[in-house]
Write a protein that holds these residues in place. Structure first.
Motif, PDB file in Angstrom:
ATOM      1  N   ASP A 114    -104.407  -6.713  35.036  1.00 44.14           N
ATOM      2  CA  ASP A 114    -104.630  -8.034  35.618  1.00 44.14           C
ATOM      3  C   ASP A 114    -105.764  -8.930  34.851  1.00 44.14           C
ATOM      4  N   GLU A 116    -106.966 -13.214  33.819  1.00 46.16           N
ATOM      5  CA  GLU A 116    -106.773 -14.536  34.217  1.00 46.16           C
ATOM      6  C   GLU A 116    -106.781 -15.483  32.766  1.00 46.16           C
ATOM      7  N   GLY A 162    -108.395 -20.379  34.362  1.00 44.05           N
ATOM      8  CA  GLY A 162    -108.481 -19.527  35.389  1.00 44.05           C
ATOM      9  C   GLY A 162    -107.411 -18.998  36.171  1.00 44.05           C
ATOM     10  N   GLN A 163    -106.340 -19.496  35.941  1.00 48.70           N
ATOM     11  CA  GLN A 163    -105.127 -18.881  36.704  1.00 48.70           C
ATOM     12  C   GLN A 163    -104.809 -17.408  36.423  1.00 48.70           C
ATOM     13  N   LYS A 164    -104.610 -16.622  37.684  1.00 43.79           N
ATOM     14  CA  LYS A 164    -104.544 -15.371  37.642  1.00 43.79           C
ATOM     15  C   LYS A 164    -103.011 -14.909  37.171  1.00 43.79           C
TER      16      LYS A 164
END
Length: 234
Positions: A114, A116, A162-164
């Protein structure tokens, strides 16, 4: 502990990561490339022409029945003489700070954990990264970044800082030479602890006299890549 010591401690925890590229560990082969002056096959004629260089990479993979080629971390390479981008007034940049995965253009790239989006950019200079994405990770409290270079230009489409990007998501692909800085298709995968204020770019090759600083800030990514290929990559 220093930031690098914290990172190394993370690597000793036996964590598992999603494969970075498609690879069947039971059947596919991986070829270790040597792109130093010690490789007699790597002639000036080859590295000075992107088309010839690309054919040479493909032929080496075919000759070794390999799906991908790999290598390059902390490797002193002469191939950067092909571009003035790596030549400084006092000392040229020749020490490679990431690991390269060589394979066909269009090869999908998956996020290993995971993350960003930190930043992205089209570094459109001969010999540069071309399309580049930098993701930010926090794994058990240890923050670092991964730079993905030489991507397809389409990989940058729709991205936002900032997009995950979840683990296992396909988010990019190997680019063709016209999109990847005019190199044979491959992925430059580099870990960076401190981005030092940079966005969309970070040196992937340094002057040998500055190796101490850059190798401290850009640790060996093999503990992540071993879950892709099933073996140590450096």
């Amino acid at each position: 502990m220093t930031p690098k010591q914290k990172f190394e401690a993370l690597g000793n925890k036996g964590l598992q990561f999603h494969p970075l590229v498609p690879f069947e560990t039971n059947t596919d082969q991986l070829f270790q490339f040597d792109l130093t002056s010690y490789n007699p096959k790597l002639t000036e004629e080859i590295i000075s022409d992107t088309t010839v260089f690309s054919k040479w990479i493909s032929q080496e993979l075919a000759d070794h029945d390999a799906r991908y080629g790999i290598g390059g971390y902390n490797e002193h390479r002469t191939i950067y003489a092909r571009s003035s981008y790596f030549d400084g007034v006092e000392e040229p940049r020749r020490l490679h700070l990431g690991t390269d995965i060589w394979g066909p253009a269009g090869t999908p790239i998956y996020n290993f954990y995971d993350a960003e989006v930190h930043s992205f950019q089209f570094n459109d200079h001969f010999g540069d990264y071309g399309a580049t994405i930098i993701l930010k990770y926090n794994i058990e409290g240890v923050e670092f970044h991964a730079l993905y270079g030489h991507l397809s230009l389409n990989s940058l489409s729709g991205l936002q800082a900032g997009q995950k990007i979840p683990s296992g998501r396909e988010f990019a692909a190997f680019g063709i030479p016209e999109e990847n800085g005019y190199w044979p298709p491959h992925l430059h995968f580099q870990l960076i602890i401190d981005m030092e204020g940079k966005t969309g770019d970070y040196p992937g090759v340094c002057q040998y006299s500055k190796a101490g600083h850059y190798l401290e800030n850009c640790p060996d990514p093999q503990f992540i890549l071993k879950d892709t290929f099933g073996v140590a990559t450096s």
